[in-house]
Structure formats: structure tokens, C-alpha cells
Scaffold this active site. Sequence first.
Site, PDB file in Angstrom:
ATOM      1  N   LYS A 280      51.800  -9.373 -17.218  1.00  0.00           N
ATOM      2  CA  LYS A 280      50.833 -10.088 -16.303  1.00  0.00           C
ATOM      3  C   LYS A 280      49.447  -9.797 -16.547  1.00  0.00           C
ATOM      4  CE  LYS A 280      48.779 -11.981 -12.966  1.00  0.00           C
ATOM      5  NZ  LYS A 280      47.891 -11.012 -12.125  1.00  0.00           N
TER       6      LYS A 280
ATOM      7  N   GLY B  20      53.044  -4.168 -16.306  1.00  0.00           N
ATOM      8  CA  GLY B  20      53.611  -5.768 -16.400  1.00  0.00           C
ATOM      9  C   GLY B  20      52.551  -6.246 -17.417  1.00  0.00           C
TER      10      GLY B  20
ATOM     11  N   GLY C 260      56.969  -9.001  -8.489  1.00  0.00           N
ATOM     12  CA  GLY C 260      56.515  -8.645  -9.976  1.00  0.00           C
ATOM     13  C   GLY C 260      56.673  -6.950 -10.066  1.00  0.00           C
ATOM     14  N   HIS C 261      56.052  -6.334  -9.027  1.00  0.00           N
ATOM     15  CA  HIS C 261      55.802  -4.758  -8.872  1.00  0.00           C
ATOM     16  C   HIS C 261      57.176  -4.254  -8.712  1.00  0.00           C
ATOM     17  CE1 HIS C 261      52.125  -5.457  -6.810  1.00  0.00           C
ATOM     18  NE2 HIS C 261      51.651  -4.892  -7.787  1.00  0.00           N
TER      19      HIS C 261
ATOM     20  N   ARG D 118      46.649 -10.560  -5.407  1.00  0.00           N
ATOM     21  CA  ARG D 118      45.386 -11.502  -4.911  1.00  0.00           C
ATOM     22  C   ARG D 118      45.958 -12.933  -4.576  1.00  0.00           C
ATOM     23  NH1 ARG D 118      42.659  -8.458  -8.926  1.00  0.00           N
ATOM     24  NH2 ARG D 118      40.750  -7.400  -7.876  1.00  0.00           N
TER      25      ARG D 118
HETATM   26  P1  AMP Z   1      48.348  -3.978  -9.484  1.00  0.00           P
HETATM   27  O1  AMP Z   1      49.076  -3.673  -8.221  1.00  0.00           O
HETATM   28  O2  AMP Z   1      48.038  -5.318  -9.571  1.00  0.00           O
HETATM   29  O3  AMP Z   1      47.598  -3.089 -10.057  1.00  0.00           O
HETATM   30  O4  AMP Z   1      49.907  -3.981 -10.599  1.00  0.00           O
HETATM   31  C1  AMP Z   1      50.564  -2.892 -10.762  1.00  0.00           C
HETATM   32  C2  AMP Z   1      51.677  -3.159 -11.823  1.00  0.00           C
HETATM   33  O5  AMP Z   1      52.108  -4.387 -11.718  1.00  0.00           O
HETATM   34  C3  AMP Z   1      50.825  -3.723 -13.232  1.00  0.00           C
HETATM   35  O6  AMP Z   1      51.276  -2.964 -14.388  1.00  0.00           O
HETATM   36  C4  AMP Z   1      50.753  -5.213 -13.166  1.00  0.00           C
HETATM   37  O7  AMP Z   1      50.880  -5.566 -14.559  1.00  0.00           O
HETATM   38  C5  AMP Z   1      52.207  -5.271 -12.914  1.00  0.00           C
HETATM   39  N1  AMP Z   1      52.436  -6.686 -12.298  1.00  0.00           N
HETATM   40  C6  AMP Z   1      51.804  -7.317 -11.207  1.00  0.00           C
HETATM   41  N2  AMP Z   1      51.897  -8.444 -11.244  1.00  0.00           N
HETATM   42  C7  AMP Z   1      53.056  -8.788 -12.030  1.00  0.00           C
HETATM   43  C8  AMP Z   1      53.912  -9.941 -12.120  1.00  0.00           C
HETATM   44  N3  AMP Z   1      53.640 -10.847 -11.546  1.00  0.00           N
HETATM   45  N4  AMP Z   1      54.958  -9.625 -13.108  1.00  0.00           N
HETATM   46  C9  AMP Z   1      55.221  -8.471 -13.349  1.00  0.00           C
HETATM   47  N5  AMP Z   1      54.374  -7.229 -13.570  1.00  0.00           N
HETATM   48  C10 AMP Z   1      53.410  -7.441 -12.679  1.00  0.00           C
END
Ligand code: AMP
Length: 283
Positions: free
Chosen positions: A151, A149, A38-39, A189
Site C-alpha cells: 500500500k 504493506g 490491511g495491518h 485515514r
Molecule cells: P500505517 O499504520 O499506516 O503506518 O501502516 C502500517 C503498515 O501497514 C505499513 O507497512 C503499511 O504499508 C501497511 N498497510 C497499511 N494499509 C494497508 C493495506 N490496505 N494493505 C496492506 N498493508 C497495509
Amino acid sequence: LKPPIIRNLSELHALWSSWRMDGETIGVVPTMGALHDGHLSLVRAAKARCARVIVTIFVNPKQFNSPLDYENYPRTEEEDAQKLSKYGVDAIGVPTGSIMYPPAFSTTVSIKGLTDVLCGAHRPGHFDGVATVVTKLFGQTGATHAFFGEKDFQQLQVVRRLSEDLNLWVDVIGCPTIREEDGLAMSSRNLLISDRARVKAPTLHQALTRIATGLAAGTPFAELKSKAVAEITRAGFTEVEYLDLRANDDLRPLERANVPSRLLVAAWLAGVRLIDNIDATAP
Ligand code: AMP
């Protein structure tokens, strides 16, 4: 080639100000690490759009409302840097906690309305923490573009509002949710879900898809919602925090998907809080 890991703000400033002087665009991908596909999809989008790309990794204590959740959050910096080496990223910004929040730090960025509902209603202070750190990260990286994302759909809308309200001149770009083969939205997570519970996790996405189909067929949301909540609970989720149909622009609740709208859910599975959302806009 492993991108340089930069922990020092003046070093980062020297780098991005020279890029800006040359008229280059700078795409920033803020993350909390434990990078997954995703990232990496955000990194790809940034590379496609911008001359320079900075990925930041910072597990932001201000956006956690439980100290235990903060402690348990996965941290995998070595692997993260390794993964990013394939993408031609220009720098990885890894500010330390004391650089981000020195003792005299006193500012909070707070957004009304959009943050009062959904995750905001269940995680007090969370979006203040997000808005504050994102404002800082934009300042620290000289971002012209930032990639978030879908998400975290509410977060995306909050950051869009923030950039516009405070004239940060950062073009906020939303990217589609990347999922596992069984439909579970990728999330750092997910590493915390036990094998037994993992089997049940895709129920969340299935329930959303079923509701979207029902809405398209003209069934009222309330009816679809109670069935979906029962389905999610039956699968072993212990609590559904919210399951809502909301307008994309201001997140007001809807009964029908007759404007651009989103189905959003948060629920607990074996001690892990999962969120997901899909587009619900009537065709
Ligand atoms: P985080 O590390 O969870 O703070 O996420 C960092 C970025 O990655 C944020 O913009 C999230 O929305 C994005 N992100 C996390 N999971 C996904 C996913 N499955 N698909 C697309 N973007 C994602």
C-alpha cells in the site's frame, strides 16, 4: 489472550534478547495503530514466517509534515489490542513519544534518490522521519524480519534500501494491499473521509486499473495519464499530486511498463490525502 503491551525499552529488550538467544526469528510489524484488515494481513504473514511476532504502534510525529494531520490521526489503542488478541502476537510495543525522542535525540536517517520523488517530493521530511523511526524500531525489537504493506510502495522500497545500506540484517517483506469491496485501499485515514466523499474514493483504484489495461494494450502512458487525471478530478478529487509509472527498483519514471513497474497515485478528496498503487509490469 491479549498480548502484553510493552512501553518500556529495557523490558522489550529483555524479552527479545531471550528469544534471540534461543535462536528464534522475530517478525516485526510496525504500525501507527487504528488497525484494519490491511495491518492484520501483515500480522498473519509475520505469524506464518516467524517464531515470534511483535506489533509496534507509534504515531511518529517526525513523519507528519502537518501538525494538524498529526493531531487528527486516529488513535484507538484499546481496540487495536483487542483485535491483536486473536492473532497470537507475542507483544505489542507502544513506545511513548519521550522514549522515542528524548530531548537529546540528534540522529536523522536520510536516504537519497528514492525519497526525492512521489510522496517524498510532496511531503518534505516525511521519509527522513520514516527511515529514522524504522531504524529505531528495528533496534528496539531485535527484528530478524519486518513486514510492510505494498500500500505504501515507496516506503517499502525505502525500508528495503535502508536495511541493506546500513546492514541491519532485517529481512524486509512486502505484503499485498488489502482493499475494501469497492476497491478502495484500506487505510487508517479512510476513517477521516466523509460519507459523501467516500462514495467517490474508489475512483482512484479504478483509474489505476484502467491505465494498467491501457499499458498492456500498448497505449503510451502520457495519453492514459491525462484521461485518468480528468476522471479522478471529475469524481471530485481536488488535487492529483502525482500519477506516475515508475520502475520498481529505483522508482525512475517510465513511459512503458517494459520492466517490473508500478503505477502510483496521490490525490486529495475532501481534505483527506489518499494514496494507492498497483503493479503495472507487462505480462
Ligand atoms: P500505517 O499504520 O499506516 O503506518 O501502516 C502500517 C503498515 O501497514 C505499513 O507497512 C503499511 O504499508 C501497511 N498497510 C497499511 N494499509 C494497508 C493495506 N490496505 N494493505 C496492506 N498493508 C497495509
